[in-house]
Design an enzyme around this catalytic site. Structure first.
Site, PDB file in Angstrom:
ATOM      1  N   THR A 191     -51.505   6.503 -51.145  1.00 32.80           N
ATOM      2  CA  THR A 191     -51.918   7.978 -50.901  1.00 32.80           C
ATOM      3  C   THR A 191     -53.347   7.972 -51.339  1.00 32.80           C
ATOM      4  OG1 THR A 191     -49.762   8.662 -51.579  1.00 32.80           O
ATOM      5  CG2 THR A 191     -51.749  10.308 -51.925  1.00 32.80           C
ATOM      6  N   LYS A 229     -48.592  13.960 -46.552  1.00 36.01           N
ATOM      7  CA  LYS A 229     -48.420  13.764 -47.989  1.00 36.01           C
ATOM      8  C   LYS A 229     -49.055  14.310 -48.663  1.00 36.01           C
ATOM      9  CE  LYS A 229     -47.827  10.779 -51.463  1.00 36.01           C
ATOM     10  NZ  LYS A 229     -46.677  10.650 -52.195  1.00 36.01           N
ATOM     11  N   LYS A 259     -54.823  13.096 -59.062  1.00 33.40           N
ATOM     12  CA  LYS A 259     -55.638  12.503 -57.884  1.00 33.40           C
ATOM     13  C   LYS A 259     -55.280  13.086 -56.741  1.00 33.40           C
ATOM     14  CE  LYS A 259     -54.059   9.210 -55.624  1.00 33.40           C
ATOM     15  NZ  LYS A 259     -53.175   8.066 -55.224  1.00 33.40           N
TER      16      LYS A 259
END
Length: 286
Positions: free
Chosen positions: A94, A169, A237
């Site tokens: 990711t 995502k 994050k």
């Protein structure tokens, strides 16, 4: 069974069980991890490469599962120094869509192929092979990767060109970040009102407000044990990546401030639902 040789770089909390599933499926597998100890369990059945060069040279399809933009750029910098013609790279990390599309372009210049294929699911689905893959890239490359992805997940969703998998995502994780903050606040509220956590969570899970996200975090909340399946650091994050990709909504700044403050207060290595302890500590404070 395919005769293509498989490489896997990144044997962390997610990568290790995913690589194990490829090994169990009987594919010819070579693994590499910067911390060599994490590859020990693969020595009996698979090859353990001493470096990225060795792995890439001995693999046709290379899966990467890395922590962040910096780690991905470092690994692919080494990869791009090699002859990678006709190889397929499937990056399941990711990272930012921008970084991913730049990596894809660089790989294609070297006459190789690239898919961004981040996953929905944490360590338990990774071990069970029930992840959901969100994939960006060429259809032919998706078909080439499919026999292996099918051993890792229950669904493969091809969403378009490179970068689209990561776009999905970040959207999913933005939603989940709101769910976990809301769930933590709800449990603290019901604690305050004298409702047992196991009872409150049973009500949530069996009602319209329940979901896979609430169910998977129920044991952690009941046991008050926040060993990380997906850490708060990683969620922060992903929220920041979402912000940089255009998530600018009333909840966005609140989410960033809360998760960032929790990290700063020492809760970053806990599971993401461990944000409940940060909220509890700061309850009533402005």
């Amino acid at each position: 069974m395919s005769t293509e040789k498989i490489g896997f770089i990144g044997l962390g909390n997610m990568g290790h069980p995913m690589a194990k599933n490829l090994e169990k499926a009987g594919f010819p597998l070579t693994v590499y991890n910067r911390t060599a100890g994490k590859a020990e369990e693969f020595k009996a059945e698979s090859k353990v490469a001493g470096d990225i060069k060795e792995l890439v040279e001995n693999s046709d399809i290379i899966f990467t599962m890395l922590t962040n933009d910096e780690a991905a750029k470092d690994v692919y910098r080494q990869i791009l120094e090699l002859n990678i013609s006709e190889k397929l790279f499937v990056d399941m990390s990711t990272i930012s869509p921008e970084a991913s599309t730049k990596l894809a372009d660089a790989v294609k210049i070297k006459e190789a192929s690239f898919l961004d294929a981040p996953v929905a699911g944490s360590t338990k689905p990774a071990a069970e092979g029930t992840l959901i893959f969100m994939v960006g890239g060429d259809e032919n490359d998706v078909e080439r990767a499919k026999p292996y992805l099918e051993k890792l997940g229950k669904q493969i969703k091809h969403l378009g060109k490179n970068g689209k998998g990561l776009a999905a995502k970040l959207s999913v994780n933005y939603f989940i970040s709101t769910l976990y903050k809301g769930l933590a606040e709800t449990i603290l509220f019901s604690d305050h009102l004298g409702i047992e956590r196991k009872d409150m969570l049973e009500i949530i899970n069996e009602s319209a407000s329940g979901s896979g996200a609430t169910k998977v975090k129920t044991p952690l909340l009941v046991e008050d044990n926040y060993q990380p399946a997906f850490s708060l650091d990683l969620m922060l994050k992903d929220i920041l990546l979402a912000k940089n990709a255009g998530a600018d909504f009333p909840l966005s700044q609140t989410l960033i401030e809360t998760y960032q403050s929790a990290k700063n207060d020492g809760f970053g290595k806990d599971d993401v639902i461990g944000i409940i302890n940060y909220l509890k500590k700061n309850q009533g404070q402005k």
